[in-house]
Every structure is written in C-alpha cells, then in structure tokens.
Motif scaffolding. Structure first.
Motif, mmCIF file in Angstrom:
data_model
loop_
_atom_site.group_PDB
_atom_site.id
_atom_site.type_symbol
_atom_site.label_atom_id
_atom_site.label_comp_id
_atom_site.label_asym_id
_atom_site.label_seq_id
_atom_site.Cartn_x
_atom_site.Cartn_y
_atom_site.Cartn_z
ATOM 1 N N MET A 7 0.885 -1.162 0.000
ATOM 2 C CA MET A 7 0.000 0.000 0.000
ATOM 3 C C MET A 7 0.923 1.212 0.000
ATOM 4 O O MET A 7 1.525 1.549 1.021
ATOM 5 C CB MET A 7 -0.928 0.022 1.206
ATOM 6 N N HIS A 8 1.069 1.850 -1.142
ATOM 7 C CA HIS A 8 2.053 2.913 -1.323
ATOM 8 C C HIS A 8 1.593 4.204 -0.663
ATOM 9 O O HIS A 8 0.404 4.534 -0.655
ATOM 10 C CB HIS A 8 2.303 3.137 -2.815
ATOM 11 N N ASP B 188 -0.545 6.522 -2.756
ATOM 12 C CA ASP B 188 -1.870 6.053 -3.167
ATOM 13 C C ASP B 188 -2.920 7.011 -2.601
ATOM 14 O O ASP B 188 -2.899 7.337 -1.408
ATOM 15 C CB ASP B 188 -2.083 4.639 -2.623
ATOM 16 N N ALA B 189 -3.827 7.462 -3.433
ATOM 17 C CA ALA B 189 -4.812 8.452 -2.977
ATOM 18 C C ALA B 189 -6.176 8.146 -3.598
ATOM 19 O O ALA B 189 -6.610 6.992 -3.616
ATOM 20 C CB ALA B 189 -4.340 9.858 -3.327
ATOM 21 N N THR C 280 -4.129 9.898 -7.370
ATOM 22 C CA THR C 280 -3.253 8.723 -7.435
ATOM 23 C C THR C 280 -2.438 8.752 -8.728
ATOM 24 O O THR C 280 -3.009 8.743 -9.817
ATOM 25 C CB THR C 280 -4.072 7.417 -7.389
ATOM 26 N N THR D 264 1.033 -0.996 -7.927
ATOM 27 C CA THR D 264 0.165 -1.690 -6.970
ATOM 28 C C THR D 264 -0.527 -2.882 -7.620
ATOM 29 O O THR D 264 -0.587 -3.975 -7.037
ATOM 30 C CB THR D 264 -0.880 -0.715 -6.395
ATOM 31 N N THR E 266 -10.935 7.455 3.841
ATOM 32 C CA THR E 266 -9.521 7.815 3.715
ATOM 33 C C THR E 266 -8.986 7.011 2.541
ATOM 34 O O THR E 266 -8.594 5.855 2.690
ATOM 35 C CB THR E 266 -8.747 7.478 5.010
ATOM 36 N N GLN F 136 -7.406 5.089 -0.683
ATOM 37 C CA GLN F 136 -6.200 4.355 -1.098
ATOM 38 C C GLN F 136 -6.647 3.542 -2.302
ATOM 39 O O GLN F 136 -6.688 2.324 -2.271
ATOM 40 C CB GLN F 136 -5.715 3.470 0.051
ATOM 41 N N TYR G 151 -4.860 0.467 -4.002
ATOM 42 C CA TYR G 151 -4.848 -0.671 -3.085
ATOM 43 C C TYR G 151 -6.230 -1.310 -2.999
ATOM 44 O O TYR G 151 -6.372 -2.536 -3.119
ATOM 45 C CB TYR G 151 -4.399 -0.207 -1.706
ATOM 46 N N THR G 152 -7.262 -0.490 -2.822
ATOM 47 C CA THR G 152 -8.620 -1.004 -2.708
ATOM 48 C C THR G 152 -9.031 -1.762 -3.960
ATOM 49 O O THR G 152 -9.588 -2.866 -3.885
ATOM 50 C CB THR G 152 -9.602 0.149 -2.441
ATOM 51 N N TRP H 240 3.227 4.516 10.159
ATOM 52 C CA TRP H 240 2.480 5.398 9.268
ATOM 53 C C TRP H 240 1.546 6.313 10.060
ATOM 54 O O TRP H 240 1.419 7.498 9.764
ATOM 55 C CB TRP H 240 1.688 4.561 8.262
#
Length: 295
Positions: free
Chosen positions: A116-117, A120-121, A126, A134, A177, A179, A182-183, A223
């Motif tokens: 999970m970088h 990542d946004a 992103t 990812t 929040t 990501q 990743y999601t 983190w």
C-alpha cells in the motif's frame, strides 16, 4: 515421494496421527514472509509440522525473519528455507515453486505479498505509476502465485491443495480515507480467488481469500505515528476497541491451509474483530490483544 507426503498429511489430520501436527508432511510457500502476517504464519506452520519456503523481496529482512522463525519454533519437524522473490515477476514466482520440486512439490501456497504505497490516494490524485505498481504486485503477483501453485500440484499429481490469497476488508467496505489503487487491487484478488476456487474445485485445489482489518503492525503504526486524529478515525470503528494482531490472521491462515478446512472453498475469510458487521461501536475498555510470536 509426493504420494508418501500426501498420505502422511491425510493421516495426520484425518486419522488422528500421534504426531499431533495439523500440517504434518505439508510443504508451503509464503510470500511476504519477512514480517507481519507472513512471519507469524511461517512460525505457526513450522510449529505444526510443515516445511516452509519463506519468500520476500528483501534478502536482509528474510535473514532476520528466518532467525526469528527458528527461535520461535525450536522443535519443528519440517525444514525452513528462504528465497528472494519479486512477485511482480513471473520468472521469480515460477522459480520458487519449482524449488519445492525437490521437496515433493507444494501443498500450500500463501500469496501474501502486497503493498500500500504512501502516494496512493483518490481517483484524482493517485499517480498512474503508483496504480500500475500496486496492480503488478497485489494482483499479478497473486495470479502468478496461483498459476504456478496449480502447475506444481499437477506436476506432483496432488489430489488436494490449499491456496490462500491475502485481500482486505477494503474490498468489502468503502473507506473515506482513500487508497484507491490498493482497494481496487484487493477487490480484484477477491474476484480472482472466487473464480479459481470454482474452476479447480474438482481437482481438489481450494482457494480462499483472507480479508484482514487494519493490524497492529510496525508498518501501520509507523504510518500513523503521533497523529492522534488519524489514529482515532480508524480505532473508533473497532467493536473490540483495538487493532487486530498479525498472529490472529495467521491462525486463520493455518486453519485454511490445514485439512480441517477441507470443505471451505471460494470464501472471503474475514478476520476483523467485527468491524464490517458494526453499526454502532461498543463502549468501554477492550479486551487485551494476544502477543505476536514474531516479535
């Protein structure tokens, strides 16, 4: 050799072998084995009679992890070795699976490696390179691991095998929040795992997806740091009042890898302390968490 190992495995788990080991005679590959869930699972597998090939992208981290695993499982009857592996490269994954040919072939594949970088946004912010990285690790890595696990099982004429793929609860519930890369990758892991489970069910090869909640790992805690608001936004959703522990996930993986779960296939195996089932979170102090073996 393969048939002898398989018979030993079945005898130990179904017929009450005196060994008392839930993973006796099984050969396992664990990716992302240098820490967290991967290391805790390695220790449990070794304690329960399996032989384990620990794989990770970092060789120094693997050296530290295998020393921890040996210390935590001093009476192991199987063996443990390490292999550097970048799961986004098929040649690496193929090589580690073939490394187990000399052991009699694999019985269990735990596709656990993932990222999970920090960049990542959301859909707007992103970066494309983070999205691609990812997906390469979290999705292609699981595909490669599943593919070469199947080929190994077939190569050794195995009639049963367990493949466990690490997904996440973010594949089941949304998060404010974001990501996104990743999601999306973990949603892909769930879909892929379900299909593989059905396609290979008649061969005796089971596929299940582990869906952890956020865990009390060094990665997450570093983190979160001292940002109380960021920490509270996550902690408040846990009915038990705490993050999960890696050992609690590893116990679930041990069950899925063992013959005790022989009729469990294609499942989203959620270990989240009730988080995805909560409407209003409970009040009061939470129970004490178990201790991780790998620390």
């Amino acid at each position: 050799m393969a048939n002898a190992r398989q018979s030993a495995s079945h005898g130990a788990n179904h017929n009450g072998s005196s060994s008392g080991h839930r993973m006796a005679g099984k050969n396992a590959i664990i990716t992302g084995a240098a820490g967290g869930i991967g290391l805790e699972t390695t220790i449990l597998f070794l304690r329960e009679g399996a032989s384990v090939l620990m794989c990770d992208i970092s060789e120094p981290a693997l050296e530290r992890a295998v020393a921890i695993a040996k210390k935590a499982a001093p009476h192991m009857v199987g063996k443990v070795e390490t292999a550097q592996c970048d799961v986004s490269k098929e040649a690496h994954v193929k090589a580690v699976c073939e490394q187990l040919d000399s052991w009699g072939g694999l019985d269990v594949m735990f596709n656990n490696a993932g990222i999970m970088h920090g960049d990542d946004a959301d859909a707007v912010d992103t970066p494309e390179k983070i999205w691609d990285l990812t997906q390469a690790i979290n999705v292609k890595g699981v595909w490669y691991g599943s593919k070469h696990a199947i080929l190994s099982l077939r190569r050794h004429s195995k009639t049963c095998g367990s493949i466990i793929n690490t997904a996440s609860i973010v594949a089941l519930v949304g998060s404010a929040t974001p990501q996104l890369a990743y999601t999306a990758s973990k949603g892909a892991v769930l879909a892929m795992t379900r299909e593989l489970a059905i396609v290979h069910a008649r061969e005796g090869y089971r596929f299940n997806a582990l869906c952890p909640a956020p865990l009390n790992t060094p990665l997450l805690q570093d983190w979160l740091g001292d940002d109380k608001e960021k920490r509270l936004r996550r902690e408040i959703h846990f009915p038990m009042g705490r993050f999960g522990e890696a050992i609690e996930q590893a116990q679930g993986v041990l069950f899925l890898a063992s013959d005790e779960s022989s009729f469990i296939n294609g499942q989203d195996f959620v270990i989240d302390g009730g988080l995805t089932r909560a409407y209003v979170t409970a009040d009061g102090p939470g129970p004490e968490a178990p201790k991780n073996l790998g620390r």
